[in-house]
Design a protein around this motif. Structure first.
Motif, PDB file in Angstrom:
ATOM      1  N   ASN A  30       0.822  -1.218   0.000  1.00 53.40           N
ATOM      2  CA  ASN A  30       0.000   0.000   0.000  1.00 53.40           C
ATOM      3  C   ASN A  30       0.852   1.262   0.000  1.00 53.40           C
ATOM      4  N   TRP A  31       1.788   1.322  -0.935  1.00 54.23           N
ATOM      5  CA  TRP A  31       2.673   2.483  -1.064  1.00 54.23           C
ATOM      6  C   TRP A  31       1.911   3.575  -1.818  1.00 54.23           C
ATOM      7  N   HIS A  32       1.827   4.765  -1.227  1.00 58.45           N
ATOM      8  CA  HIS A  32       1.039   5.868  -1.789  1.00 58.45           C
ATOM      9  C   HIS A  32       1.930   7.010  -2.260  1.00 58.45           C
ATOM     10  N   CYS A  33       1.470   7.653  -3.326  1.00 60.68           N
ATOM     11  CA  CYS A  33       2.042   8.908  -3.785  1.00 60.68           C
ATOM     12  C   CYS A  33       0.946   9.647  -4.537  1.00 60.68           C
ATOM     13  N   ARG A  34       1.247  10.829  -5.020  1.00 55.44           N
ATOM     14  CA  ARG A  34       0.238  11.603  -5.762  1.00 55.44           C
ATOM     15  C   ARG A  34      -0.275  10.865  -6.999  1.00 55.44           C
ATOM     16  N   GLN A  35       0.594  10.098  -7.617  1.00 55.90           N
ATOM     17  CA  GLN A  35       0.235   9.410  -8.855  1.00 55.90           C
ATOM     18  C   GLN A  35      -0.681   8.216  -8.618  1.00 55.90           C
ATOM     19  N   PHE A  50       5.905  -4.842  -9.335  1.00 53.36           N
ATOM     20  CA  PHE A  50       4.789  -4.016  -8.898  1.00 53.36           C
ATOM     21  C   PHE A  50       3.517  -4.837  -9.127  1.00 53.36           C
ATOM     22  N   VAL A  51       2.839  -5.164  -8.044  1.00 50.09           N
ATOM     23  CA  VAL A  51       1.708  -6.093  -8.116  1.00 50.09           C
ATOM     24  C   VAL A  51       0.402  -5.345  -7.871  1.00 50.09           C
ATOM     25  N   GLU A  52      -0.499  -5.427  -8.823  1.00 49.37           N
ATOM     26  CA  GLU A  52      -1.852  -4.896  -8.672  1.00 49.37           C
ATOM     27  C   GLU A  52      -2.752  -6.068  -8.305  1.00 49.37           C
ATOM     28  N   VAL A  53      -3.435  -5.946  -7.187  1.00 51.56           N
ATOM     29  CA  VAL A  53      -4.333  -7.005  -6.718  1.00 51.56           C
ATOM     30  C   VAL A  53      -5.754  -6.578  -7.034  1.00 51.56           C
ATOM     31  N   VAL A  68      -8.026  -3.765 -15.112  1.00 53.53           N
ATOM     32  CA  VAL A  68      -6.772  -3.000 -15.172  1.00 53.53           C
ATOM     33  C   VAL A  68      -6.669  -2.437 -16.595  1.00 53.53           C
ATOM     34  N   ASP A  69      -7.417  -1.352 -16.804  1.00 52.32           N
ATOM     35  CA  ASP A  69      -7.509  -0.755 -18.131  1.00 52.32           C
ATOM     36  C   ASP A  69      -6.313   0.177 -18.388  1.00 52.32           C
ATOM     37  N   ALA A  70      -6.317   0.811 -19.547  1.00 49.98           N
ATOM     38  CA  ALA A  70      -5.187   1.668 -19.949  1.00 49.98           C
ATOM     39  C   ALA A  70      -4.961   2.798 -18.950  1.00 49.98           C
ATOM     40  N   LEU A  76      -0.446   3.200 -12.581  1.00 40.27           N
ATOM     41  CA  LEU A  76       0.495   2.276 -11.946  1.00 40.27           C
ATOM     42  C   LEU A  76       1.926   2.565 -12.405  1.00 40.27           C
ATOM     43  N   ALA A  77       2.088   2.813 -13.691  1.00 46.28           N
ATOM     44  CA  ALA A  77       3.426   3.109 -14.217  1.00 46.28           C
ATOM     45  C   ALA A  77       3.971   4.394 -13.614  1.00 46.28           C
ATOM     46  N   ALA A  78       3.130   5.417 -13.490  1.00 54.28           N
ATOM     47  CA  ALA A  78       3.578   6.683 -12.899  1.00 54.28           C
ATOM     48  C   ALA A  78       3.942   6.497 -11.426  1.00 54.28           C
ATOM     49  N   ALA A  79       3.125   5.744 -10.705  1.00 54.03           N
ATOM     50  CA  ALA A  79       3.426   5.483  -9.289  1.00 54.03           C
ATOM     51  C   ALA A  79       4.717   4.678  -9.163  1.00 54.03           C
ATOM     52  N   ALA A  80       4.917   3.706 -10.052  1.00 47.76           N
ATOM     53  CA  ALA A  80       6.138   2.891 -10.014  1.00 47.76           C
ATOM     54  C   ALA A  80       7.368   3.764 -10.280  1.00 47.76           C
ATOM     55  N   GLN A  81       7.272   4.677 -11.237  1.00 51.49           N
ATOM     56  CA  GLN A  81       8.393   5.581 -11.508  1.00 51.49           C
ATOM     57  C   GLN A  81       8.700   6.432 -10.272  1.00 51.49           C
TER      58      GLN A  81
END
Length: 121
Positions: A30-35, A50-53, A68-70, A76-81
């Motif tokens: 449950n790592w949070h950021c603005r993205q 990076f796992v989406e449940v 898990v649409d576009a 998810l990609a922005a949060a991972a970056q």
């Protein structure tokens, strides 16, 4: 706490336990950021995962994987970056995005599908 939130937490815990039994190591949950939010960030060998449940009670509303649409993938990609910028020790590791889809089977037990490399950014 709402039933939806409780189900989400239970699903994330189930997914985490399953992945740990498969040899992955939990880095954070449950790592949070603005993205956005990253449900699970795990290590598979030297790969940051990076796992989406996703939990879906009724397939009629669309399956867990299809949800898990576009737009979600982009978040998810922005949060991972952002995670990799903040946690720079992991920035040079290979990364991938997995989805763990959870749904009840015919006997109301959870069915778990782990899709590795579910999408690319």
């Amino acid at each position: 706490m709402s039933n939806t939130r409780q189900q989400g937490q239970a699903s994330e815990q189930l997914a985490c336990q399953h992945l740990q039994h498969q040899g992955l190591r939990l880095l954070t949950q449950n790592w949070h950021c603005r993205q956005g939010e990253l449900d699970l960030v795990m290590l598979d060998g030297d790969t940051v995962v990076f796992v989406e449940v996703r939990y879906r009670r009724h397939a009629a509303w669309g399956g867990a994987v299809e949800s898990v649409d576009a737009r979600k993938r982009a978040r998810l990609a922005a949060a991972a970056q952002h995670f990799l910028l903040q946690e720079s020790r992991w920035a040079k590791h290979p990364c991938r995005f997995d989805v763990v889809a959870i749904s009840p089977d015919d006997h109301s037990h959870p069915r778990l599908d782990w899709i590795q490399n579910a999408f690319e950014t």
